[in-house]
Design an enzyme around this catalytic site. Structure first.
Site, mmCIF file in Angstrom:
data_model
loop_
_atom_site.group_PDB
_atom_site.id
_atom_site.type_symbol
_atom_site.label_atom_id
_atom_site.label_comp_id
_atom_site.label_asym_id
_atom_site.label_seq_id
_atom_site.Cartn_x
_atom_site.Cartn_y
_atom_site.Cartn_z
ATOM 1 N N TYR A 15 0.718 -0.986 -0.108
ATOM 2 C CA TYR A 15 0.080 0.535 0.398
ATOM 3 C C TYR A 15 0.808 1.673 0.097
ATOM 4 O O TYR A 15 0.856 2.560 -0.447
ATOM 5 C CB TYR A 15 -1.185 -0.156 1.174
ATOM 6 C CG TYR A 15 -1.548 -1.163 1.479
ATOM 7 C CD1 TYR A 15 -2.999 -1.489 0.914
ATOM 8 C CD2 TYR A 15 -1.557 -2.067 1.991
ATOM 9 C CE1 TYR A 15 -3.868 -2.492 0.256
ATOM 10 C CE2 TYR A 15 -2.520 -3.031 1.796
ATOM 11 C CZ TYR A 15 -3.670 -3.253 1.359
ATOM 12 O OH TYR A 15 -4.604 -3.961 1.094
ATOM 13 N N HIS A 20 -4.406 6.070 -1.248
ATOM 14 C CA HIS A 20 -4.877 6.098 -0.069
ATOM 15 C C HIS A 20 -3.756 6.393 0.914
ATOM 16 O O HIS A 20 -4.275 6.660 2.557
ATOM 17 C CB HIS A 20 -5.319 4.744 0.115
ATOM 18 C CG HIS A 20 -6.973 5.191 0.791
ATOM 19 N ND1 HIS A 20 -7.302 6.164 1.015
ATOM 20 C CD2 HIS A 20 -7.657 4.385 1.358
ATOM 21 C CE1 HIS A 20 -8.597 5.842 1.470
ATOM 22 N NE2 HIS A 20 -8.946 4.984 2.136
ATOM 23 N N TYR A 69 -4.993 -0.030 9.836
ATOM 24 C CA TYR A 69 -5.391 -0.013 8.736
ATOM 25 C C TYR A 69 -6.321 1.212 8.707
ATOM 26 O O TYR A 69 -7.365 1.782 9.152
ATOM 27 C CB TYR A 69 -6.341 -1.884 8.072
ATOM 28 C CG TYR A 69 -5.137 -2.502 7.897
ATOM 29 C CD1 TYR A 69 -5.052 -2.701 6.027
ATOM 30 C CD2 TYR A 69 -4.881 -3.119 8.489
ATOM 31 C CE1 TYR A 69 -3.861 -3.858 6.361
ATOM 32 C CE2 TYR A 69 -4.030 -3.991 8.243
ATOM 33 C CZ TYR A 69 -3.439 -4.605 6.350
ATOM 34 O OH TYR A 69 -2.497 -5.486 6.416
ATOM 35 N N ASN A 71 -9.522 1.480 7.947
ATOM 36 C CA ASN A 71 -10.893 1.582 8.353
ATOM 37 C C ASN A 71 -11.571 1.592 10.319
ATOM 38 O O ASN A 71 -12.362 2.406 10.728
ATOM 39 C CB ASN A 71 -12.350 1.223 8.004
ATOM 40 C CG ASN A 71 -11.892 -0.417 7.946
ATOM 41 O OD1 ASN A 71 -10.194 -1.186 9.031
ATOM 42 N ND2 ASN A 71 -12.367 -1.562 7.570
ATOM 43 N N ASP A 96 -5.967 12.005 1.914
ATOM 44 C CA ASP A 96 -6.315 12.095 0.770
ATOM 45 C C ASP A 96 -7.575 12.013 0.523
ATOM 46 O O ASP A 96 -8.608 11.920 1.139
ATOM 47 C CB ASP A 96 -5.570 10.361 -0.187
ATOM 48 C CG ASP A 96 -6.608 9.555 0.595
ATOM 49 O OD1 ASP A 96 -6.672 9.390 1.652
ATOM 50 O OD2 ASP A 96 -7.399 8.427 0.018
ATOM 51 N N ASN A 117 -13.765 6.670 5.183
ATOM 52 C CA ASN A 117 -13.268 5.754 5.965
ATOM 53 C C ASN A 117 -12.179 5.855 7.537
ATOM 54 O O ASN A 117 -12.767 5.927 8.704
ATOM 55 C CB ASN A 117 -12.846 4.444 5.663
ATOM 56 C CG ASN A 117 -14.126 3.435 4.927
ATOM 57 O OD1 ASN A 117 -15.398 3.627 5.487
ATOM 58 N ND2 ASN A 117 -13.822 2.932 4.373
#
Length: 212
Positions: A15, A20, A69, A71, A96, A117
C-alpha cells in the site's frame, strides 16, 4: 494549536505508494525534516514520534501513522489523544481527498467525513469531528463504483509529483499550526502563486519623416 499530527493510510509495502497513503507520505516527509524517527508503539497501535522543540510549539508534538488499516484509524488516534489529554481541536488529520485534483489541497476544521473511512472512524472514536484536516487532492476516477480500486492503486508519476509539491508547500504552514496561528496557516496553504506579469510592450520607434 496542533499537538498531534496524524497521517492516514494503510500499513504494508503493497500500500506504500498508493493514493490512499498520501497522509503517510506527508508524515514521512515531516519526520525527515524534523530529524525524528517513527517507531512502533503497541499502546497506540501505530508508528509514533515525539518531537521536542519543534518550531512554534509550546511543548511536545506527536506524529502518528496508525497501523490499524484505514477503517480503524480512530482506534490509534484516540488511544494517543486520550493518554496525553489532547483535545480533538488540537489534532490534524492529513488524508487523501477524491474531490480535489492532484496538485490541490485544502485546510479546514471540522466537517463531515465525505465517505472517507479513516475520518469516519476518527470521528466515532474521538466522539467529535472538530479536528483539523489537511486534504490532499488525488482526483476522482469518475464513477463511484471505481473509487475503492482507484485509491488503492499507485498514481501516475505526474499526479504523484503534484501531490508531493502540495505536501512540500504545506510544510511552510506547520510552524503556524503548532503556534496556534490557524488563520495564518489557512491563508498560507490556500495562497495562490502570483500570476506572472505580462511582458512589457516593445516601444515602437517613431516614424522617420523624409527630409525635404
Amino acid at each position: 494549536m496542533i499537538k498531534l499530527m496524524v497521517g492516514l493510510g494503510n500499513p504494508g509495502a503493497e500500500y506504500e505508494d498508493t493514493r490512499h497513503n498520501a497522509g503517510f507520505w506527508w508524515i514521512d516527509g515531516l519526520a525527515r525534516g524534523l530529524k525524528v524517527s517513527l517507531t512502533p508503539d503497541k499502546a497506540y497501535h501505530g508508528l509514533v514520534a515525539r518531537v521536542n522543540g519543534a518550531p512554534g510549539a509550546n511543548g511536545p508534538v506527536w506524529l502518528l501513522q496508525p497501523m490499524t488499516y484505514m477503517n480503524l484509524s480512530g482506534k490509534s488516534v484516540a488511544a494517543l489523544a486520550r493518554f496525553f489529554k489532547i483535545a480533538p481541536e488540537e489534532i490534524l488529520a492529513i488524508h487523501d481527498e477524491l474531490d480535489l485534483a492532484p496538485g490541490e489541497m485544502k485546510f479546514k476544521k471540522g466537517g463531515g467525513d465525505g465517505g472517507h473511512n479513516g475520518l469516519k472512524d476518527m470521528r466515532a472514536q474521538l466522539g467529535s469531528g472538530e479536528f483539523w484536516r489537511l486534504r490532499l487532492g488525488i482526483g476522482h476516477p469518475g464513477h463511484k463504483a471505481e473509487v475503492a480500486n482507484y485509491v488503492l492503486r499507485k498514481p501516475p508519476l505526474a499526479d504523484r509529483q503534484a501531490v508531493e509539491d502540495c505536501i512540500e508547500k504545506s510544510y511552510g504552514a506547520v510552524e503556524l499550526m503548532l503556534s496556534g496561528q490557524m488563520d495564518k496557516a489557512l491563508a498560507k496553504i490556500h495562497a495562490k502563486p502570483p500570476r506572472p506579469k505580462p511582458p512589457k510592450p516593445t516601444p515602437t520607434p517613431p516614424e522617420q519623416t523624409p527630409a525635404p
